[in-house]
Design an enzyme around this catalytic site. Structure first.
Site, PDB file in Angstrom:
ATOM      1  N   THR A 290     -12.712  36.613  12.457  1.00  0.00           N
ATOM      2  CA  THR A 290     -11.881  37.304  13.440  1.00  0.00           C
ATOM      3  C   THR A 290     -12.750  38.138  14.359  1.00  0.00           C
ATOM      4  OG1 THR A 290     -11.572  39.394  12.252  1.00  0.00           O
ATOM      5  CG2 THR A 290     -10.103  37.557  11.677  1.00  0.00           C
ATOM      6  N   ASP A 291     -12.181  38.577  15.462  1.00  0.00           N
ATOM      7  CA  ASP A 291     -12.801  39.639  16.245  1.00  0.00           C
ATOM      8  C   ASP A 291     -12.543  40.964  15.526  1.00  0.00           C
ATOM      9  OD1 ASP A 291     -14.133  41.012  18.260  1.00  0.00           O
ATOM     10  OD2 ASP A 291     -13.190  39.873  19.859  1.00  0.00           O
ATOM     11  N   TYR A 292     -13.101  42.018  16.056  1.00  0.00           N
ATOM     12  CA  TYR A 292     -13.129  43.323  15.393  1.00  0.00           C
ATOM     13  C   TYR A 292     -11.714  43.806  15.023  1.00  0.00           C
ATOM     14  CZ  TYR A 292     -15.796  47.637  14.446  1.00  0.00           C
ATOM     15  OH  TYR A 292     -16.438  48.706  13.853  1.00  0.00           O
TER      16      TYR A 292
END
Length: 762
Positions: A290-292
């Protein structure tokens, strides 16, 4: 369960497997590798498997988001951390790795990642700038150098390339992408993957690439970061998904999910997007991250509590949770409740372990940490020379009235603008590994470049903005001038009156583009516009060097400034590369990969748009047609645009045949002539238009490009071969097809200035 560690694997002789490891990022493992990972996983607890899916930020100054910070060292010892981001420096990374290998039960090495976006310490121009070179070999070379430098410092994983298509310059992350054309962005994405990963991921100078942001992140509504994306599946496949697919075909080892929702489902929970399209249709079998904190943030989207979000992400085949702590907090419970199977976790864990295996970390956990080598590799002369050469290829000459450029190396030159005296501002966004103490300002470079030939004086000239609060946002970790606007302006005007020519370096700061840097106003800030206007009133010739990370609305500048060159954010070798081109040792070669609007109100604006039922000429106006009352539809500068210090002409198109059958091809040839007085490089571009189809099609699509370098008066033929595959598209049922019929063929120096021919696909 008996105690089991990496040391016991080595004792059993299984570590010899790794010696023959190749750069495969596929989870279709060799028998030896499968045996190694199966043996390891058979001795892992459920919690330790989940730990491999946990990506945490290291405590420290490099931060890209907000997350609940945990005690990372104790988590490493417990086997609860598989990867770490936002850490740099060989000593620090070695210590974290030592704790993982020597103080955790199984001794599984950690994968260290960082946003190595356009260089490590040798900073290349921002990706949008590099795309303007239209040179995939240069892209690969820059990625090779970035990988070599990062690898010596312990970084084995980069969150690059970003191939999001963006057509709205308000979006700050347009700086990190490759422009508005899907095919060109895909070619560049493939070039980055080749550069980072090379032919053998187990080599000490290659690192794992991460394709991002999958998907459609660049189409955020209003150009506002993290915002909603909404479009038809037909548009997705024809206009946005191609560069992701091409990068997967190049063998990218990991993919990052985007923040936005697609068809009402955020990407990190979107099983159709992640599994059905990415994995099943395209065959991607690396790991998904995932992104942050993207899983946790789906709560704000209204999808439910953390357990529901975690369940949906795992069901979407997302393997790794970046900085959200959702997998660590929820997966054990979800398995016990029967909502997630342990087999799902095993599959995700296998993908992560495979990446570590392919990188050679099981053979030598410290292979990416070589401080002695780093002292020789980081920012070395050969890397800087390559960056200087490539940087000069990215500059786009937008206007050159009266052949003001190139400047002569004589007389008195006034260099004016706050950017010209800054080491930090010209590096651009995502320069997290920069060592500004090693860099030079434009003023320092120009003074050395012209030593003994011309005099150079520098004046700061203005604040970046009249609004001190806004200027704080623009500078973030940098400091604004303490002098007043009047004091700065008076000094600049005195310097301009002294000079024979004025070089004004104005535009944006590095914090005005990038993540969380969307802008409604994409014109020059008033403080800088006022300075530029005052400099023009002195009567001295003025050259504007535009520092920026997005297409800007420069209608006033185009109408009033005699010479404009877009230098973007050029990186660590900015000053020397600028001098090379500004003073004519090299000719500008860059061509735009994004459309520049006249006004922000035209956004989104892009060359490969579709027609309406009431089309209108770009420079016309008529009632009841698709246009504006107060501005024409024309861009300020079209896609593919870029001038040289010479001029070129092109013949009409010579087609080898007016027809092409389903398994044939035709050749289109033009003669290009240098009609000026200097040697120069032309970029010849090929476009097509499907004139009649079962679904609406764009007015132009880029299908090819070639560079040709010519001396004054010289000519050369440039030939393109067109095949039926180049004309395929997704129909209303998402079938990838050819349709018979007529096509418009266009060849030119940009998408606007083209020659036309027609042919028929039979």
């Amino acid at each position: 369960m008996k105690h089991f560690s990496l040391k016991s694997i080595i004792a059993a002789g299984l570590a010899t497997i790794v010696a023959g490891c190749t750069s495969q990022t596929s989870t279709q493992m060799s028998g030896e590798e499968q045996k190694f990972i199966s043996e390891l996983m058979s001795n892992m607890t459920l919690e330790e498997k989940i730990g491999q899916l946990n990506l945490l930020p290291a405590p420290g100054p490099i931060v890209t988001g907000i997350s609940e910070q945990t005690e990372i060292v104790s988590q490493i010892k417990e086997g609860m951390v598989g990867s770490i981001l936002n850490i740099k420096g060989a000593d620090a990374i070695r210590e974290y790795q030592r704790i993982a290998v020597e103080e955790s039960r199984l001794g599984i090495p950690i994968l260290f990642g960082l946003d190595v976006i356009h260089g490590y310490q040798t900073e290349f121009p921002i990706p949008l700038a590099v795309s303007c070179a239209w040179d995939t070999l240069a892209v690969t070379e820059s990625a090779v150098i970035a990988a070599r430098e990062a690898a010596t410092d312990g970084i084995a994983w980069t969150y690059s390339p970003m191939v999001d298509i963006c057509r709205d310059a308000r979006w700050g992350r347009i700086a990190e992408g490759n422009g508005e054309d899907p095919w060109l962005s895909g070619l560049i994405g493939q070039a980055y993957v080749r550069g980072y990963q090379g032919d053998d991921l187990a080599g000490e100078e290659t690192i794992l690439a991460c394709l991002k942001h999958y998907a459609l992140y660049g189409a955020a509504e209003s150009g506002r970061d993290y915002n909603t994306t909404d479009m038809s599946e037909n548009r997705m496949f024809n206009e946005y998904l191609l560069p992701y697919k091409m990068s997967v075909e190049a063998g990218v080892g990991s993919v990052m999910t985007s923040f936005n929702d697609i068809n009402g489902t955020p990407a990190s929970a979107n099983k159709w997007l992640m599994n059905d399209v990415l994995r099943e249709q395209w065959g991607f079998d690396g790991f998904l991250v995932t992104d942050y904190s993207a899983i946790f943030e789906m709560k704000a989207h209204g999808l439910g509590n953390e357990d529901v979000l975690t369940e949906r992400a795992m069901n979407a085949t997302v393997d790794m949770d970046m900085c959200g702590n959702c997998y660590i907090n929820q997966l054990t419970r979800l398995v016990k409740e029967g909502r997630i199977t342990e087999r799902q976790i095993d599959t995700a864990c296998e993908r992560v372990l495979h990446a570590k295996y392919a990188l050679g970390l099981f053979d030598d956990p410290y292979r990416y940490i070589n401080k002695e080598k780093g002292e020789k590799e980081l920012f070395k002369a050969e890397n800087r020379a390559a960056a200087r050469r490539i940087t000069a290829e990215t500059f786009v000459l937008l206007k050159n009235e009266g052949n003001l450029l190139p400047l002569e190396k004589k007389g008195r030159i006034a260099l004016i603008g706050p950017v010209a005296g800054s080491k930090a501002q010209l590096t651009g966004c995502w320069s997290v590994s920069s060592d500004y103490s090693k860099y030079t300002t434009i003023y320092e470079s120009m003074s050395k470049y012209l030593e003994g030939k011309a005099e150079v004086k520098y004046a700061e000239g203005c604040h970046y903005s009249y609004d001190p609060e806004l200027e704080k946002h623009f500078l973030w970790n940098d400091s604004a001038s303490t002098r007043s606007h009047k004091e700065l302006l008076d000094e600049a005007l005195a310097t301009a009156r002294w000079a024979d020519v004025v070089v004004a370096v104005l535009g944006e700061t590095k914090e005005m583009t990038g993540e969380a840097a969307s802008m409604c106003n994409i014109e020059m800030q008033a403080s800088q516009r006022d300075l530029l206007e005052a400099l023009l009133k002195t009567g001295k010739p003025v050259v504007l060097l535009l520092a920026n990370g997005r297409p800007m609305a420069l209608k006033w500048e185009q109408e009033n400034v005699p010479a404009i060159m877009d230098i973007w954010f050029p990186g660590s070798e900015a000053g020397d590369a600028i001098c090379d081109v500004l003073f004519g040792d090299k000719a500008p070669m860059g061509h735009l990969t994004t459309t520049f609007p006249q006004h922000a109100g035209q956004l989104p604006i892009y060359y490969n748009h579709k027609n309406t039922g009431r089309p209108i000429g770009e420079n016309d106006y008529a009632k009841y047609t698709s246009g504006y009352l107060d501005v024409t539809n024309a861009p300020l500068y079209p896609f593919g645009y870029g001038l040289s210090y010479t001029t070129f002409e092109m013949s009409d198109i010579d087609l080898s045949s007016p027809t092409m059958n389903a398994d044939g091809s035709i050749d289109a040839t033009v003669i290009v002539t240098n009609t000026g007085t200097r040697e120069g490089t032309a970029l010849i571009q090929l476009y097509t238009r499907d004139l009649i189809a079962s679904v609406t099609r764009p007015v132009q699509e880029l299908k090819g490009f070639q560079h040709c370098t010519l001396k004054p008066g010289a000519s050369t033929p440039v030939k393109f071969t067109i095949t039926p595959d180049m004309l395929r598209f997704y129909d209303s049922q998402l079938n990838y097809i050819n349709e018979k019929g007529d096509f418009d063929l266009m060849i030119g120096f940009n998408c606007r200035d083209v020659k036309h021919e027609t042919f028929t696909l039979e």
